[in-house]
Design an enzyme around this catalytic site. Structure first.
Site, short mmCIF file in Angstrom:
data_model
loop_
_atom_site.label_atom_id
_atom_site.label_comp_id
_atom_site.label_asym_id
_atom_site.label_seq_id
_atom_site.Cartn_x
_atom_site.Cartn_y
_atom_site.Cartn_z
N LEU A 33 5.93 3.73 -2.43
CA LEU A 33 6.37 2.72 -1.48
C LEU A 33 7.83 2.91 -1.05
O LEU A 33 8.65 3.39 -1.81
CB LEU A 33 6.19 1.33 -2.10
CG LEU A 33 4.76 1.03 -2.58
CD1 LEU A 33 4.70 -0.37 -3.20
CD2 LEU A 33 3.76 1.14 -1.44
N HIS A 34 8.09 2.50 0.18
CA HIS A 34 9.44 2.57 0.75
C HIS A 34 9.67 1.29 1.55
O HIS A 34 8.82 0.38 1.56
CB HIS A 34 9.57 3.82 1.62
CG HIS A 34 8.46 4.01 2.61
ND1 HIS A 34 8.25 3.15 3.67
CD2 HIS A 34 7.45 4.91 2.68
CE1 HIS A 34 7.21 3.54 4.36
NE2 HIS A 34 6.68 4.60 3.77
N HIS A 37 6.79 -0.15 3.74
CA HIS A 37 5.82 -0.97 3.00
C HIS A 37 6.44 -2.32 2.63
O HIS A 37 5.79 -3.36 2.72
CB HIS A 37 5.39 -0.26 1.71
CG HIS A 37 4.76 1.08 1.90
ND1 HIS A 37 5.39 2.25 1.59
CD2 HIS A 37 3.53 1.43 2.37
CE1 HIS A 37 4.59 3.27 1.84
NE2 HIS A 37 3.46 2.82 2.32
N ARG A 187 5.38 10.65 3.29
CA ARG A 187 5.31 12.10 3.50
C ARG A 187 6.69 12.71 3.77
O ARG A 187 6.82 13.94 3.72
CB ARG A 187 4.34 12.44 4.64
CG ARG A 187 2.88 12.20 4.26
CD ARG A 187 1.91 12.77 5.28
NE ARG A 187 0.55 12.83 4.78
CZ ARG A 187 -0.40 11.92 5.03
NH1 ARG A 187 -0.14 10.86 5.78
NH2 ARG A 187 -1.62 12.06 4.52
#
Ligand code: AMP
Length: 284
Positions: A33-34, A37, A187
């Site tokens: 998650l970043h 999110h 990604r």
């Protein structure tokens, strides 16, 4: 915050919340998650009494030559972030919990899934629609939150919910970017430092497209040519597609109007990145 690994655990919790009259938001993710999110989780926590976040790398949405095995994961870090954001339940099933060995039932969609990413990833949206359907059946959310970063996915989910009469409201959330403009993505972790620099060409091209449309350029061919030219200035970039489509049907348009989607997928080295803007949105 609770962690559930089985469908039964989520259903039990959902039943209890229903008895208490609590509304539920669902944020489907593949983890790692970043802030992108996090923005969805925050929106759910703000709008719903309880928030369920699924962390599941859905194998059936990856093509045979895609990055399923390499997809980044760090469940402990994800849980720490989700706890801090105020999520109530994390659903983190094994693949076998969602897909029996002889699983053979899918939710598929025509039309919208054939253009853009659907062209280069022909089974991708079937995988997305199938897993999201399952998550909706399992968590029974009142609202579900998806990012505009995956604009075609958002349009596909909205259509699926309408076509199949799911009792859930779909909330789209804006793209979260790094200071540099690069759209946040799990990604991005594949990129070397040099590729990360090269990847800035995507958001620079989004900005160019936005400026041109803001200046009144409505001809798709002129707009897309200018965007392609900009992408081609970056030697590490290889274009998969740059397209202007109707924001609802995902069909190519010759003239862009407010609400249309201008989307791209570009390889930077081996990493396929996507970015987009809706015509009429604020310039980034
Ligand atoms: P993923 O884990 O990549 O499947 O993404 C899960 C959800 O987060 C999807 O609804 C994405 O559209 C959303 N998302 C991913 N990156 C971003 C971003 N940079 N900004 C906003 N939403 C995002």
């Amino acid at each position: 915050m609770k962690i559930a690994t089985t469908i039964a655990q989520v259903r039990k919790q959902r039943k209890q919340w229903s008895r208490e009259g609590l509304s539920v938001g669902l944020v489907p993710t593949m983890g790692y998650l970043h802030e992108g999110h996090a923005s969805l989780v925050k929106a759910s926590v703000a709008a719903c009494d309880r928030t369920v976040v699924s962390v599941f790398i859905n194998p059936i949405q990856f093509g045979p030559t895609e990055d399923l095995a390499a997809y980044p994961r760090d469940f402990d870090r994800d849980c720490a972030l989700l706890e801090a954001l105020g999520a109530d339940l994390v659903f983190h099933p094994e693949v076998s919990e969602l897909y029996a060995e002889d699983f053979c039932t899918y939710v598929d969609m025509e039309g919208l899934t054939r253009t853009l990413c659907g062209k280069s990833r022909p089974t991708h949206f079937r995988g997305v629609c199938t897993v999201v359907t399952k998550l909706f059946h399992i968590a029974d959310p009142d609202k579900a939150f998806f990012g505009q970063k995956d604009a075609q996915q958002l349009a596909v989910i909205r259509r699926m919910v309408r076509d199949l009469s799911f009792p859930v409201e779909i909330i789209g959330c804006p793209i979260v970017r790094e200071e540099s403009g690069l759209a946040k993505s799990s990604r991005n972790s594949y990129l070397s430092e040099k590729e990360r620099q090269a990847a800035l060409v995507l958001s620079q091209t989004v900005r160019l497209g936005q400026q041109l449309t803001a200046q009144g350029e409505h001809r798709s061919d002129v707009l897309l040519r200018a965007m392609e030219d900009q992408l081609c200035t970056q030697p590490l970039a290889r274009i998969d597609y740059v397209q202007a489509v109707d924001g609802v049907t995902m069909e190519p348009v010759e003239q862009v109007k407010g609400g249309d989607l201008v989307a791209m997928a570009v390889y930077i080295g081996k990493t396929r990145l996507i970015d987009n803007f809706m015509v009429g949105d604020e310039v980034i």
